[in-house]
Design a protein around this motif. Structure first.
Motif: not given
Ligand SMILES: C[S@@+](CC[C@H](N)C(=O)[O-])C[C@H]1O[C@@H](n2cnc3c(N)ncnc32)[C@H](O)[C@@H]1O
Length: 242
Positions: A53-65, A72-88
């Motif tokens: 999953i990519l969060d494109a324009g993730c800001g400070e990251g609250s949505s993805l976290s 993250s419940a054990p019954t659902t798929n594992d996921f690799l989350g990447i947050g990207m934003d143009i702002s340092r």
């Protein structure tokens, strides 16, 4: 990780991201994240397949976290989350207190990812680059884009843009542009009102570009309130490549 050739100066500064985080943490966007979660759980990945999953324009990251916590419940798929934003400033804050997620400074228009990588791209209240989204999505991948509906933060819009052409907002063009690029699978409008106490009024003002043109008098009027009831009115677009 920083994938920009040179730093981009934007109006999204540290105090905007700190304020956005306070508003996210107050539960302001909770119903939105719940709905996004439902769409991800019924997504295209097969059981036991790792979801990218990519969060494109993730800001400070609250949505993805928040998603990470919910999915993250054990019954659902594992996921690799990447947050990207143009702002340092946004990514600095995101990387402070999140584990198991990858944060990078990068431009949506020129992302550092190989083609056909992501099962989902989230794009919440942020700019898009649909050619790039299509390139990095898997063939059966999904874009979840969140855009404002006409009453989103309308208490602020009414105050700051009274008697101007910006007082009324329409998302028609954003919706059409999305449909030009993706098969629209679903549109869900979510509307609710939430009361913020006085400690959250300043962060509310600081978290949104709507305030950038407000006068000191208008801002003071809001700051003087003991609490403020605010309308959240958003559309969640779900699309896949044509
Ligand atoms: C209104 S904020 C939304 C942030 C986050 N999605 C949220 O809902 O809290 C818009 C975000 O888009 C980011 N942004 C703007 N142009 C961008 C670009 N070309 N590439 C990546 N991010 C961009 C800004 O830095 C900002 O964090």
């Amino acid at each position: 990780m920083n994938f920009l050739n040179r730093p981009q100066k934007t109006k999204y500064d540290k105090s905007l991201f700190e304020s956005r985080r306070m508003i996210w943490k107050s539960g302001f966007f909770e119903p939105l994240i719940e709905e996004i979660c439902v769409r991800i759980k019924s997504g295209p990945t097969s059981k036991n397949e790792r979801m990218y999953i990519l969060d494109a324009g993730c800001g400070e990251g609250s949505s993805l976290s928040s998603l990470r916590e919910k999915i993250s419940a054990p019954t659902t798929n594992d996921f690799l989350g990447i947050g990207m934003d143009i702002s340092r400033e946004g990514i600095d804050l995101a990387s402070q207190d999140n584990t198991n997620l990858i944060w990078c400074i990068g431009d949506i228009a020129n992302s550092p990812f190989e083609a056909n990588q992501f099962h989902f791209i989230l794009n919440i209240l942020s700019p898009s680059n649909y050619a790039e989204f299509k390139r990095i999505l898997t063939d059966d991948g999904r874009v979840i884009k969140v855009i404002p509906e006409k009453n989103y933060l309308h208490e602020l819009r009414n105050l700051f843009y009274e008697h101007t052409d910006k007082q009324i907002y329409s998302n028609q063009k954003s919706l059409e542009r999305f449909r030009d690029h993706f098969k629209l699978l679903d549109v869900k409008r979510i509307q609710y009102r939430i009361t913020l106490n006085s400690t959250l009024i300043k962060p509310l003002i600081q978290m949104t570009p709507l305030s950038w043109r407000a006068t000191d008098m208008q801002l003071q009027q809001l700051l003087d309130a003991n609490s403020k009831t605010i309308t959240v009115d958003l559309a969640i677009l779900l699309g896949k490549p044509h």
